[in-house]
Design a protein around this motif. Structure first.
Motif, PDB file in Angstrom:
ATOM      1  N   VAL A  22       2.295  -2.550  -3.011  1.00 45.97           N
ATOM      2  CA  VAL A  22       2.708  -1.233  -2.518  1.00 45.97           C
ATOM      3  C   VAL A  22       3.496  -0.495  -3.597  1.00 45.97           C
ATOM      4  O   VAL A  22       3.231   0.679  -3.875  1.00 45.97           O
ATOM      5  CB  VAL A  22       3.544  -1.373  -1.224  1.00 45.97           C
ATOM      6  CG1 VAL A  22       4.086  -0.018  -0.790  1.00 45.97           C
ATOM      7  CG2 VAL A  22       2.700  -1.975  -0.112  1.00 45.97           C
ATOM      8  N   TRP A  23       4.451  -1.188  -4.190  1.00 41.62           N
ATOM      9  CA  TRP A  23       5.202  -0.516  -5.260  1.00 41.62           C
ATOM     10  C   TRP A  23       4.281  -0.189  -6.438  1.00 41.62           C
ATOM     11  O   TRP A  23       4.422   0.858  -7.057  1.00 41.62           O
ATOM     12  CB  TRP A  23       6.383  -1.344  -5.739  1.00 41.62           C
ATOM     13  CG  TRP A  23       6.983  -0.740  -6.987  1.00 41.62           C
ATOM     14  CD1 TRP A  23       6.923  -1.224  -8.255  1.00 41.62           C
ATOM     15  CD2 TRP A  23       7.622   0.547  -7.082  1.00 41.62           C
ATOM     16  NE1 TRP A  23       7.517  -0.349  -9.137  1.00 41.62           N
ATOM     17  CE2 TRP A  23       7.956   0.748  -8.448  1.00 41.62           C
ATOM     18  CE3 TRP A  23       7.958   1.541  -6.162  1.00 41.62           C
ATOM     19  CZ2 TRP A  23       8.606   1.895  -8.903  1.00 41.62           C
ATOM     20  CZ3 TRP A  23       8.607   2.688  -6.620  1.00 41.62           C
ATOM     21  CH2 TRP A  23       8.920   2.857  -7.973  1.00 41.62           C
ATOM     22  N   ARG A  80       1.242   0.724  -6.356  1.00 44.29           N
ATOM     23  CA  ARG A  80       0.498   1.941  -6.020  1.00 44.29           C
ATOM     24  C   ARG A  80       1.418   3.162  -6.074  1.00 44.29           C
ATOM     25  O   ARG A  80       1.016   4.242  -6.520  1.00 44.29           O
ATOM     26  CB  ARG A  80      -0.154   1.804  -4.649  1.00 44.29           C
ATOM     27  CG  ARG A  80      -1.312   0.806  -4.616  1.00 44.29           C
ATOM     28  CD  ARG A  80      -2.158   0.992  -3.373  1.00 44.29           C
ATOM     29  NE  ARG A  80      -1.475   0.594  -2.157  1.00 44.29           N
ATOM     30  CZ  ARG A  80      -1.513  -0.632  -1.656  1.00 44.29           C
ATOM     31  NH1 ARG A  80      -2.175  -1.590  -2.275  1.00 44.29           N
ATOM     32  NH2 ARG A  80      -0.880  -0.914  -0.524  1.00 44.29           N
ATOM     33  N   ILE A  81       2.657   2.988  -5.606  1.00 45.61           N
ATOM     34  CA  ILE A  81       3.605   4.103  -5.675  1.00 45.61           C
ATOM     35  C   ILE A  81       3.866   4.476  -7.128  1.00 45.61           C
ATOM     36  O   ILE A  81       3.869   5.652  -7.505  1.00 45.61           O
ATOM     37  CB  ILE A  81       4.926   3.738  -4.969  1.00 45.61           C
ATOM     38  CG1 ILE A  81       4.703   3.570  -3.470  1.00 45.61           C
ATOM     39  CG2 ILE A  81       5.994   4.793  -5.238  1.00 45.61           C
ATOM     40  CD1 ILE A  81       5.893   2.970  -2.741  1.00 45.61           C
ATOM     41  N   ALA A  82       4.073   3.459  -7.959  1.00 47.00           N
ATOM     42  CA  ALA A  82       4.340   3.708  -9.366  1.00 47.00           C
ATOM     43  C   ALA A  82       3.166   4.419 -10.029  1.00 47.00           C
ATOM     44  O   ALA A  82       3.349   5.352 -10.826  1.00 47.00           O
ATOM     45  CB  ALA A  82       4.641   2.387 -10.079  1.00 47.00           C
ATOM     46  N   ALA A 108       0.966   6.314  -8.559  1.00 46.49           N
ATOM     47  CA  ALA A 108       0.821   7.665  -8.010  1.00 46.49           C
ATOM     48  C   ALA A 108       1.878   8.610  -8.533  1.00 46.49           C
ATOM     49  O   ALA A 108       1.697   9.834  -8.505  1.00 46.49           O
ATOM     50  CB  ALA A 108       0.887   7.607  -6.482  1.00 46.49           C
ATOM     51  N   THR A 109       2.983   8.084  -9.005  1.00 44.36           N
ATOM     52  CA  THR A 109       4.076   8.932  -9.466  1.00 44.36           C
ATOM     53  C   THR A 109       4.248   8.872 -10.978  1.00 44.36           C
ATOM     54  O   THR A 109       5.200   9.408 -11.530  1.00 44.36           O
ATOM     55  CB  THR A 109       5.407   8.511  -8.804  1.00 44.36           C
ATOM     56  OG1 THR A 109       5.637   7.103  -9.043  1.00 44.36           O
ATOM     57  CG2 THR A 109       5.347   8.741  -7.299  1.00 44.36           C
TER      58      THR A 109
END
Lengths: 184, 235
Positions: free
Chosen positions: B66-67, B69-71, B73-74
């Motif tokens: 999850v992290w 994917r967040i990383a 995406a950002t």
């Protein structure tokens, strides 16, 4: 970075500090994910919501106003909103798939019962149990099952205005036991 | 009941996300101009957050992916973005701003959620149709790459499927839009919403490639944005 308060952490994210976002995730990611999973009862959907909440915060941290409460509360509220969107979509999808069947209201416990049973915090459960049953029922159905107040009214066979009032009164009653004592 | 009193009666349900989309917008409009209403709803939000904490439970860490994917995406734009844009410009030239035509599209997305999300419906049947199209004679597959990634299966009859979009969710007032490059023209192949999943569309003509852009919610007839992903047909 871990010593920053909510306002400073949000400001750091707004300034494009990716380490601040990682700190934020480290502090609140578990709570966001855990709550989303309790409501959605799906790990993949909870992962999707968790990702959305933090990416959305990265893209628009200005939505958070430190003067209005803790950052964790803001993130959990966003989590609930996203989770409810997915929950209502899944409910509508299941309703289409099962449109020729009729589910009896007295069948096995619905999702709100499962989520109620999954409220882990003893303090929150105790606080909810101090409410009159009609107020507790309305709040549990609206919050943990993701129903609109109109849907809650139909489910309970009550007028919509009555349900709105019960929700409001119940939340006001919970302020004391949950906010003054710092429920976790 | 006055309009303000009616809004006030909705605050409890609003704090629990228990309003319809229309009522939510109505309350939020009222809140922006009424400090007393904002003061009234603030403690209700706090109670809702405490209710949420009560259901989160201790130590429920998300999977590490999850992290990741967040990383992703950002993360800052990829260094090859210039090359991608150069390819886009080479194919489209000055035609982009003047000749884009909104084509009729068929998409399986239906509902708009409370926070403006376009939600994915009928994931199963679309995915199955896409898989069948992939295996059909005459079908072609193109990979879109750039700031976001996706895959398109284009059947011989012009039916297309957008698959596996790795696109970070957008704010509610934005949307991804898919474009088909047909000769020297750019044709809108569909407005995908801020959080796209599997979708179907139809396009006529000899398709040379596809592109994804980020537009205002509702999409545009012609894009003035640089694509966030581009893929050219081969073979």
């Amino acid at each position: 970075m871990a010593d920053l308060n909510d306002a400073d952490l949000a400001a750091a994210v707004a300034a494009g500090d990716h380490a601040a976002l990682e700190t934020l995730y480290g502090q609140h990611g578990s709570a966001v994910f855990g709550f989303a999973r309790r409501v959605l009862r799906s790990t993949p959907l909870a992962e999707e919501v968790t990702q959305e909440v933090f990416v959305r915060f990265w893209r628009d941290p200005g939505r958070y106003d430190a003067g209005r409460g803790p950052l964790r509360a803001f993130l959990l509220r966003d989590t609930h909103g996203r989770a409810v969107d997915l929950l209502r979509a899944e409910t509508a999808r299941r309703a289409r798939e099962e449109r020729d069947q009729t589910l009896a209201s007295d069948e096995a416990p619905g999702p709100e019962q499962e989520v109620w049973e999954a409220v882990r915090s003893g303090q929150v459960r105790s606080a909810l149990e101090t409410l009159p049953a009609p107020e507790r029922e309305a709040i549990v159905l609206a919050f943990y099952a993701g129903l609109t107040y109109q849907e809650v009214a139909r489910r309970l066979g009550e007028p919509e205005g009555t349900v709105k009032s019960r929700i409001r009164r119940g939340l006001e009653r919970l302020r004391g036991p949950l906010l003054q004592q710092g429920a976790t | 009941m006055s309009d303000r009193n009616e809004v006030e009666s909705l605050l409890g349900a609003y704090a629990l996300d228990a309003l319809s989309l229309e009522e939510t917008r109505r309350v939020e409009t009222a809140l922006t101009g009424d400090a007393a209403l904002r003061d009234a709803v603030a403690p209700l939000f706090a109670v809702a957050a405490a209710l949420a904490e009560g259901a989160a439970g201790p130590a429920d860490p998300p999977p590490r992916a999850v992290w990741a994917r967040i990383a992703a995406a950002t993360a800052p734009p990829r260094p090859n973005r210039a090359a991608t844009l150069s390819a886009w410009r080479r194919w489209l030239g000055a035609v982009v701003a003047s000749t884009a035509v909104a084509a009729a599209v068929v998409l399986a997305f239906v509902a708009v959620g409370q926070h403006g999300r376009l939600l994915e419906f009928e994931r199963g049947p679309l995915a199955a149709a896409a898989a069948a199209a992939r295996d059909a004679d005459g079908s072609r597959v193109v990979t879109l790459s750039g700031d976001v990634a996706a895959e398109i299966v284009l059947a011989a009859d012009g039916t297309g499927y957008l698959l596996n979009p790795e696109a970070p969710p957008l704010p509610a007032d934005e949307t991804y839009q898919l474009w088909a490059i047909v000769g020297d023209r750019v044709i809108s192949a569909g407005v995908l919403g801020p959080n796209p999943g599997v979708s179907a569309f139809h396009v006529s003509g000899e398709v040379a490639g596809f592109a994804l852009t980020v537009e205002v919610a509702g999409g545009v007839v012609s894009s003035e944005q640089d694509p966030v992903a581009l893929g050219l047909m081969t073979g």
